[in-house]
Design an enzyme around this catalytic site. Sequence first.
Site, mmCIF file in Angstrom:
data_model
loop_
_atom_site.group_PDB
_atom_site.id
_atom_site.type_symbol
_atom_site.label_atom_id
_atom_site.label_comp_id
_atom_site.label_asym_id
_atom_site.label_seq_id
_atom_site.Cartn_x
_atom_site.Cartn_y
_atom_site.Cartn_z
ATOM 1 N NE ARG A 234 -4.303 -1.382 0.034
ATOM 2 C CZ ARG A 234 -4.412 -2.427 -0.773
ATOM 3 N NH1 ARG A 234 -3.424 -2.743 -1.592
ATOM 4 N NH2 ARG A 234 -5.522 -3.158 -0.776
ATOM 5 C CG ASP A 258 1.754 -2.622 -8.394
ATOM 6 O OD1 ASP A 258 1.739 -2.268 -9.596
ATOM 7 O OD2 ASP A 258 0.828 -3.266 -7.860
ATOM 8 C CD GLU A 263 -2.793 2.958 -5.357
ATOM 9 O OE1 GLU A 263 -1.606 2.647 -5.199
ATOM 10 O OE2 GLU A 263 -3.695 2.117 -5.539
ATOM 11 C CG HIS A 295 -2.915 -1.142 -7.052
ATOM 12 N ND1 HIS A 295 -3.222 -0.465 -5.905
ATOM 13 C CD2 HIS A 295 -3.071 -2.447 -6.742
ATOM 14 C CE1 HIS A 295 -3.544 -1.308 -4.952
ATOM 15 N NE2 HIS A 295 -3.455 -2.534 -5.443
HETATM 16 P P1 NAD Z 1 -1.367 -11.434 4.746
HETATM 17 O O1 NAD Z 1 -2.439 -11.009 5.689
HETATM 18 O O2 NAD Z 1 -1.270 -12.862 4.348
HETATM 19 O O3 NAD Z 1 0.065 -10.997 5.320
HETATM 20 C C1 NAD Z 1 0.299 -9.751 5.912
HETATM 21 C C2 NAD Z 1 1.368 -9.943 6.978
HETATM 22 O O4 NAD Z 1 1.684 -8.655 7.515
HETATM 23 C C3 NAD Z 1 0.902 -10.828 8.143
HETATM 24 O O5 NAD Z 1 1.854 -11.843 8.381
HETATM 25 C C4 NAD Z 1 0.813 -9.854 9.303
HETATM 26 O O6 NAD Z 1 1.133 -10.447 10.566
HETATM 27 C C5 NAD Z 1 1.863 -8.829 8.909
HETATM 28 N N1 NAD Z 1 1.746 -7.582 9.638
HETATM 29 C C6 NAD Z 1 0.637 -7.005 10.177
HETATM 30 N N2 NAD Z 1 0.966 -5.873 10.821
HETATM 31 C C7 NAD Z 1 2.312 -5.740 10.685
HETATM 32 C C8 NAD Z 1 3.246 -4.774 11.164
HETATM 33 N N3 NAD Z 1 2.864 -3.732 11.909
HETATM 34 N N4 NAD Z 1 4.554 -4.940 10.833
HETATM 35 C C9 NAD Z 1 4.953 -6.017 10.096
HETATM 36 N N5 NAD Z 1 4.111 -6.966 9.647
HETATM 37 C C10 NAD Z 1 2.807 -6.821 9.937
HETATM 38 O O7 NAD Z 1 -1.547 -10.484 3.468
HETATM 39 P P2 NAD Z 1 -0.991 -10.733 1.997
HETATM 40 O O8 NAD Z 1 -2.014 -11.464 1.200
HETATM 41 O O9 NAD Z 1 0.389 -11.251 2.059
HETATM 42 O O10 NAD Z 1 -1.009 -9.218 1.447
HETATM 43 C C11 NAD Z 1 -0.110 -8.249 1.956
HETATM 44 C C12 NAD Z 1 -0.530 -6.881 1.451
HETATM 45 O O11 NAD Z 1 -0.356 -6.828 0.033
HETATM 46 C C13 NAD Z 1 -2.031 -6.557 1.655
HETATM 47 O O12 NAD Z 1 -2.256 -5.969 2.917
HETATM 48 C C14 NAD Z 1 -2.320 -5.586 0.550
HETATM 49 O O13 NAD Z 1 -2.181 -4.267 1.041
HETATM 50 C C15 NAD Z 1 -1.223 -5.843 -0.483
HETATM 51 N N6 NAD Z 1 -1.744 -6.314 -1.784
HETATM 52 C C16 NAD Z 1 -1.380 -5.624 -2.900
HETATM 53 C C17 NAD Z 1 -1.824 -6.043 -4.146
HETATM 54 C C18 NAD Z 1 -1.410 -5.326 -5.418
HETATM 55 O O14 NAD Z 1 -1.995 -5.573 -6.475
HETATM 56 N N7 NAD Z 1 -0.411 -4.466 -5.389
HETATM 57 C C19 NAD Z 1 -2.666 -7.165 -4.236
HETATM 58 C C20 NAD Z 1 -3.002 -7.861 -3.074
HETATM 59 C C21 NAD Z 1 -2.531 -7.435 -1.837
#
Ligand code: NAD
Length: 334
Positions: A234, A258, A263, A295
């Site tokens: 994000r 990305d 954005e 994105h």
């Molecule tokens: P997920 O929930 O499987 O993993 C997120 C991880 O972050 C978890 O292990 C959680 O414990 C950890 N976390 C939470 N708070 C934290 C902190 N303060 N410090 C460090 N780690 C922390 O999620 P995911 O499926 O791996 O997705 C991760 C992120 O990717 C999503 O939150 C989303 O914002 C982003 N995303 C982006 C796209 C894109 O197209 N660019 C697509 C999907 C997801």
Amino acid sequence: MKVAVFSTKVYDRQFLSAANSPTQHELVFFEPRLNRDTAILAAGFPAVCVFVHDQVDAQTLELIASRGTRLVVLRCAGFNNVDLQAAADLGITVVRVPAYSPYGVAEHAVGLILSLNRKIHRAYNRVREGNFSLDGLLGFNLYERTVGIVGTGKIGLILGQIMKGFGCELLAYDVYRNPELEALGGKYVELPELFANSDIISLHCPLTPETHHLINAEAIEQIKSGVMLINTSRGALIDTLAVIEGLKSGKIGYLGVDVYEQESELFFEDLSGEIIQDDIFQRLTTFPNVLITGHQAFFTSEALRNIAETTFANIADVEQGRSCPNEIRAQASA
Ligand code: NAD
């Protein structure tokens, strides 16, 4: 169920319509984003379906609830754009698609890493113009370099697996340890240690009040000089002004993003030919060692199919009074 689908593009219609053929929900596609001004479009729809840039804040929720909406169906994983407390107070259920494309996002992050390292984005243009000089294209081996992964959930873990394949060392930071990452040889450390020892830092945690501007001037002080910073998570995880200063001083050697904090004013729209008003974004695009995509990390056919199928499974759960595993409530983090 009658569903008002906001922020729809051609590809959304295509994949949602295909997945809806067995269920036959009444889908009405709207191109605008859901926000306070467009909430009127949802009048009479028990469900709205939204994506990352719809503004599902308290006021929008009040407006749609007053006209009969009881279900918000997110076609994405992150839910930082939804006021969950307001939804709960108004009796609105919120569901999401928690994992539609972890491989796609991790693979895109690797694409940014490889392109930035070997300057493929610059080489592409040079060769097309008949310039076969190698000056300025020097890269480094990924083998034995250290990758720091912040957030080791689904996407962070897959990135770790891929980078392990390149022969990289893995450092990790998360509020919870992932044993699968440890089994790969990944070592959990505190953020300052990760910042100080990583050649590449890749962000995969959600945007929460704790992670807002995680990469700020103080963090940049701690990082290894010349680091490669990757953000596919994000935009607001990064303080862009601080990163621009880091790029100007050379402390940040490469930036691949990305996502971008502002954005929603830019991404997913064709603005070619228009004057971009965001000076900070425009400054970012002037650096030769910055690679920005709009994105698109999630954007694979597998992900769009998964999003559409999970969306209708979520609607079916709520419609038929079953508990939905993808429901999100106020106490969770976005
Ligand atoms: P997920 O929930 O499987 O993993 C997120 C991880 O972050 C978890 O292990 C959680 O414990 C950890 N976390 C939470 N708070 C934290 C902190 N303060 N410090 C460090 N780690 C922390 O999620 P995911 O499926 O791996 O997705 C991760 C992120 O990717 C999503 O939150 C989303 O914002 C982003 N995303 C982006 C796209 C894109 O197209 N660019 C697509 C999907 C997801």
